[in-house]
Design a protein around this motif. Structure first.
Motif, short mmCIF file in Angstrom:
data_model
loop_
_atom_site.label_atom_id
_atom_site.label_comp_id
_atom_site.label_asym_id
_atom_site.label_seq_id
_atom_site.Cartn_x
_atom_site.Cartn_y
_atom_site.Cartn_z
N GLN A 59 7.26 6.11 -15.04
CA GLN A 59 7.38 6.77 -13.74
C GLN A 59 6.76 5.95 -12.62
OE1 GLN A 59 9.36 9.08 -13.64
NE2 GLN A 59 9.41 9.86 -15.72
N PHE A 60 5.72 5.19 -12.91
CA PHE A 60 5.13 4.33 -11.88
C PHE A 60 6.13 3.26 -11.45
CE2 PHE A 60 2.85 0.62 -10.38
CZ PHE A 60 1.94 1.16 -9.49
N ILE A 61 6.76 2.61 -12.43
CA ILE A 61 7.74 1.58 -12.09
C ILE A 61 8.95 2.20 -11.38
CG2 ILE A 61 9.30 -0.15 -13.09
CD1 ILE A 61 7.22 -0.63 -15.23
N TYR A 62 9.34 3.41 -11.80
CA TYR A 62 10.42 4.12 -11.12
C TYR A 62 10.06 4.36 -9.65
CZ TYR A 62 13.08 8.26 -9.65
OH TYR A 62 13.85 9.15 -8.94
N GLY A 63 8.86 4.83 -9.38
CA GLY A 63 8.45 5.06 -8.00
C GLY A 63 8.28 3.78 -7.21
N LEU A 87 2.03 6.13 -7.31
CA LEU A 87 0.98 6.91 -7.96
C LEU A 87 1.22 8.40 -7.82
CD1 LEU A 87 -2.25 4.88 -7.06
CD2 LEU A 87 -1.18 5.11 -9.30
N VAL A 88 1.59 8.83 -6.62
CA VAL A 88 1.84 10.26 -6.40
C VAL A 88 3.03 10.73 -7.24
CG1 VAL A 88 2.56 11.98 -4.69
CG2 VAL A 88 0.81 10.31 -4.11
N ILE A 89 4.09 9.92 -7.29
CA ILE A 89 5.27 10.29 -8.07
C ILE A 89 4.93 10.35 -9.56
CG2 ILE A 89 7.54 9.48 -8.83
CD1 ILE A 89 7.97 8.43 -5.98
N ARG A 105 0.83 -1.20 0.00
CA ARG A 105 0.00 0.00 0.00
C ARG A 105 0.86 1.25 0.00
NH1 ARG A 105 -2.19 -0.49 4.63
NH2 ARG A 105 -0.96 1.10 5.69
N VAL A 106 1.93 1.26 0.80
CA VAL A 106 2.85 2.40 0.82
C VAL A 106 3.51 2.59 -0.54
CG1 VAL A 106 4.97 3.31 1.85
CG2 VAL A 106 3.28 2.19 3.30
N SER A 107 3.96 1.48 -1.15
CA SER A 107 4.59 1.57 -2.47
C SER A 107 3.60 2.05 -3.52
CB SER A 107 5.15 0.20 -2.88
OG SER A 107 6.22 -0.18 -2.03
N LEU A 108 2.35 1.58 -3.45
CA LEU A 108 1.35 1.98 -4.43
C LEU A 108 1.04 3.47 -4.34
CD1 LEU A 108 -0.68 1.13 -6.62
CD2 LEU A 108 -2.33 0.68 -4.79
N ILE A 109 0.83 3.97 -3.13
CA ILE A 109 0.54 5.40 -2.95
C ILE A 109 1.72 6.24 -3.41
CG2 ILE A 109 0.06 7.19 -1.24
CD1 ILE A 109 -1.49 5.10 0.36
N ILE A 142 1.89 10.61 -11.15
CA ILE A 142 0.92 11.67 -11.48
C ILE A 142 1.55 13.05 -11.28
CG2 ILE A 142 -1.30 12.69 -10.86
CD1 ILE A 142 -2.23 9.86 -10.12
N GLY A 143 2.32 13.21 -10.20
CA GLY A 143 2.96 14.50 -9.95
C GLY A 143 3.98 14.86 -11.02
N LYS A 144 4.78 13.89 -11.43
CA LYS A 144 5.77 14.16 -12.49
C LYS A 144 5.09 14.57 -13.79
CE LYS A 144 9.68 11.23 -11.07
NZ LYS A 144 10.80 12.13 -11.36
N ILE A 145 4.05 13.85 -14.17
CA ILE A 145 3.36 14.16 -15.43
C ILE A 145 2.69 15.52 -15.36
CG2 ILE A 145 1.44 13.46 -16.90
CD1 ILE A 145 2.18 10.56 -16.28
N THR A 146 2.03 15.83 -14.24
CA THR A 146 1.33 17.11 -14.11
C THR A 146 2.30 18.28 -14.16
OG1 THR A 146 -0.38 16.03 -12.76
CG2 THR A 146 -0.24 18.43 -12.65
N ILE A 147 3.34 18.23 -13.35
CA ILE A 147 4.30 19.33 -13.31
C ILE A 147 5.02 19.47 -14.65
CG2 ILE A 147 6.43 20.12 -12.21
CD1 ILE A 147 5.45 18.87 -9.62
#
Length: 298
Positions: free
Chosen positions: A174-178, A52-54, A45-49, A56-61
């Motif tokens: 980026q998901f796999i990176y995070g 996802l944040v990394i 759960r920690v890895s998933l959150i 989505i945040g990377k793509i948005t910024i």
């Protein structure tokens, strides 16, 4: 279960302790040998959150920064882009000490913000979106302007749909990176409730006097499921769902087989070293010399 995991050669088929092993890996508990196993469910759960944040945040910024650099005229626009691009030479491993000091001074240790905020910017994604936006025809910009669309309306109704393929590709990367982050979480987390699954696997291998290899391999297989699902879902564009699912399943099985082979080599290497040390301790140096040199695991 331990005997099945350490048998030679190692079987690729599920054994009689399949459900028990995966229940232990997912929910944790104490094994028959007395080892305490942390549950992989909370760590996943920690890895998933975090992933996802990394992602989505990377793509948005990155999209917003590339949109500003391409479509807004302001002084030193090119200089700003190249300053962003130069940060490629400053990954987390290079700036890890000052970054940790800033995170610690802001009280972000053992938090999701501390796990994700230092990793949320991406010069690579900014560069890719900038190059894509430069290929968008000027006629689309003029048509949007004639229709009275403002900058954000043009961004939402024109650029976002055109960038769907680039967004999907970058999201997978980026998901796999995070998900695979290990070094940064190792520094900023001291509580077990904030450990990602990669750290959990490392603790299972070296945390106890006796390594429960069956639980380690089950946890590693569970940790491969979310990235594999992301890859499978991203591959559905232009292919029937069953072909994508079959291809992703075969890749996952191949990865699991390679991981099992690595674990087998490591176990054999460790067993040979322990046997040589025991023979040398008993003073039977001749037999120790006749054993094969374990060298280093492949």
């Amino acid at each position: 279960a331990e005997q099945s995991a350490t048998s030679m050669p190692m079987s690729l088929l599920p054994g009689t302790n399949f459900c028990e092993t995966y229940s232990m890996a997912l929910f944790g508990g104490e094994t028959s040998a007395g080892s305490k196993i942390p549950g992989a469910g909370a760590m996943m759960r920690v890895s998933l959150i975090s992933a996802l944040v990394i992602a989505i945040g990377k793509i948005t910024i990155s999209m917003l920064s590339a949109f500003a650099i391409v479509y807004f005229r302001f002084p030193f626009r090119s200089l700003v882009f190249w300053l962003i691009f130069v940060t490629l030479m400053l990954p987390v491993e290079v700036r890890i000490t000052p970054t940790y000091e800033v995170v610690a001074s802001l009280g972000m240790l053992n938090t999701y913000a501390g796990l994700t905020v230092p990793l949320i910017a991406s010069a690579t994604a900014t560069f890719l979106f900038r190059q894509f936006f430069l290929t968008v025809p000027d006629e689309l910009v003029e048509a949007a302007r004639i229709d009275g669309a403002g900058p954000m309306r043009f961004f939402k109704d024109v650029l976002l749909p055109l960038s769907a393929t680039s967004i999907a590709a970058l999201f997978v990367i980026q998901f796999i990176y995070g998900w695979n982050q290990y070094l940064w979480p190792l520094l900023v987390t001291t509580e077990e409730t904030m450990y990602p699954v990669v750290m959990g696997i490392k603790r299972l291998v070296g945390g106890e006097s006796y390594t429960e290899w069956n639980v380690v391999m089950a946890t590693a297989l569970l940790a491969m499921i979310p990235p594999a699902l992301i890859v499978v879902l991203s591959n559905q564009v232009g292919l029937p769902w069953w072909m994508s699912l079959a291809g992703g399943g075969l890749l996952s099985l191949l990865g699991a087989w390679l991981a099992l082979q690595e674990a087998t080599d490591y176990f054999e290497h460790t067993r040979l070293k322990a046997t040589r040390r025991q023979l040398a301790r008993l003073g039977i140096g001749e037999l120790s010399d006749l054993m094969p040199d374990p060298g280093s695991p492949a």
